[in-house]
Design a protein around this motif. Structure first.
Motif, short mmCIF file in Angstrom:
data_model
loop_
_atom_site.label_atom_id
_atom_site.label_comp_id
_atom_site.label_asym_id
_atom_site.label_seq_id
_atom_site.Cartn_x
_atom_site.Cartn_y
_atom_site.Cartn_z
N ARG A 1 2.14 34.96 45.19
CA ARG A 1 2.92 36.08 45.73
C ARG A 1 4.37 36.03 45.28
O ARG A 1 4.99 37.06 45.04
CB ARG A 1 2.84 36.05 47.27
N VAL A 2 4.89 34.82 45.15
CA VAL A 2 6.27 34.68 44.67
C VAL A 2 6.37 35.18 43.23
O VAL A 2 7.32 35.90 42.86
CB VAL A 2 6.75 33.22 44.76
N GLU A 3 5.40 34.82 42.41
CA GLU A 3 5.39 35.28 41.01
C GLU A 3 5.28 36.80 40.95
O GLU A 3 5.96 37.45 40.13
CB GLU A 3 4.25 34.62 40.26
N ASP A 4 4.42 37.38 41.78
CA ASP A 4 4.28 38.83 41.80
C ASP A 4 5.58 39.51 42.23
O ASP A 4 5.97 40.54 41.66
CB ASP A 4 3.15 39.25 42.76
N ALA A 5 6.25 38.95 43.22
CA ALA A 5 7.50 39.53 43.70
C ALA A 5 8.58 39.47 42.63
O ALA A 5 9.31 40.45 42.39
CB ALA A 5 7.97 38.80 44.97
N LEU A 6 8.69 38.32 41.97
CA LEU A 6 9.69 38.18 40.90
C LEU A 6 9.38 39.11 39.73
O LEU A 6 10.28 39.72 39.14
CB LEU A 6 9.74 36.73 40.42
N ALA A 7 8.09 39.23 39.39
CA ALA A 7 7.69 40.12 38.30
C ALA A 7 8.03 41.56 38.64
O ALA A 7 8.44 42.34 37.76
CB ALA A 7 6.20 39.96 38.02
N LEU A 8 7.85 41.95 39.90
CA LEU A 8 8.17 43.31 40.32
C LEU A 8 9.66 43.58 40.15
O LEU A 8 10.06 44.64 39.64
CB LEU A 8 7.75 43.51 41.78
N LEU A 9 10.50 42.62 40.54
CA LEU A 9 11.95 42.79 40.40
C LEU A 9 12.36 42.84 38.92
O LEU A 9 13.14 43.70 38.51
CB LEU A 9 12.68 41.65 41.11
N ILE A 10 11.82 41.91 38.13
CA ILE A 10 12.20 41.84 36.72
C ILE A 10 11.69 43.07 35.97
O ILE A 10 12.43 43.69 35.18
CB ILE A 10 11.64 40.56 36.09
N GLY A 11 10.43 43.43 36.20
CA GLY A 11 9.85 44.57 35.50
C GLY A 11 10.57 45.87 35.79
O GLY A 11 10.87 46.65 34.87
N THR A 12 10.86 46.12 37.06
CA THR A 12 11.54 47.36 37.41
C THR A 12 12.98 47.38 36.89
O THR A 12 13.49 48.43 36.49
CB THR A 12 11.54 47.59 38.93
N PHE A 13 13.63 46.21 36.87
CA PHE A 13 15.00 46.15 36.34
C PHE A 13 15.01 46.47 34.85
O PHE A 13 15.85 47.25 34.37
CB PHE A 13 15.61 44.77 36.57
#
Length: 211
Positions: free
Chosen positions: A19-31
């Motif tokens: 879940r941490v990886e998914d959350a970080l990926a969501l932030l990085i991808g959208t940025f």
């Protein structure tokens, strides 16, 4: 003759994302996507997808782009929820919201960004958008809209997600002839093709692990 088939212990199996990886990926991808969109906007280019559709509507309807982007995506949120699950839809809603929020920051952080070449801005901006969407795809999310339709076409019909999105994006870019100069539309079309080639070459279930 000896068999070339690797033993079961040698076969690589992708570990599920945390879940941490998914959350970080969501932030990085959208940025990354929002930065690409900012580069496109700074050159007054037209883009594909629901962002481009929202920009077209913005020319005739006095509603802020951020709200239009959300409203245009509402039917696709529902479609994604019904066909791919509400967890997917929830992450998509969050992704669209984050792109809108990050997009509001870039003009303050990069106030003097003025690309000297529309073609450069189109290619660089769409490369960033493609890379950002790949990050989201690999973690079971998207930015809604045409992304949802492209992913569903790939999963249900066996069509390539990148090529499906390319066709939809081209339709939006062609519609931009009504509000932009032919030169800008041509540069935007080149950029849209570049972005979708990135997705088509790198988002292939069965070849690339990490979903």
């Amino acid at each position: 003759m000896t068999s070339t088939t690797p033993p079961p212990s040698a076969v690589h199996t992708a570990a599920p994302h945390t879940r941490v990886e998914d959350a970080l990926a969501l932030l990085i991808g959208t940025f990354v996507v929002s930065l690409g969109l900012h580069l496109l906007r700074s050159a007054e280019l037209v883009t594909g997808g629901t962002a481009g559709l929202s920009l077209l509507i913005d020319q005739v309807v006095p509603i802020p782009f951020a709200w239009l982007f959300l409203l245009v995506n509402v039917p696709f949120f529902l479609l994604g929820g019904i066909l791919k699950g509400w967890a997917f839809a929830a992450k998509t809603v969050l992704g669209v919201g984050l792109v809108s929020a990050f997009s509001a920051l870039h003009p303050h952080a990069l106030p003097d960004l003025h690309p000297g070449s529309a073609l450069y801005a189109a290619v660089a901006g769409n490369l960033l958008c493609g890379i950002g969407m790949l990050i989201l795809f690999r973690h079971g999310s998207s930015l809604g809209g045409f992304n949802v339709m492209a992913l569903l076409a790939q999963e249900r019909l066996g069509l390539n997600a990148g090529y499906v999105q390319m066709c939809l994006d081209v339709a939006v870019v062609l519609g931009a002839f009504a509000v932009a100069s032919p030169t800008l539309v041509l540069c935007s079309a080149v950029g849209a093709v570049v972005m979708n080639i990135v997705i088509a070459l790198n988002h292939r279930p069965g070849r690339y692990l990490g979903m």
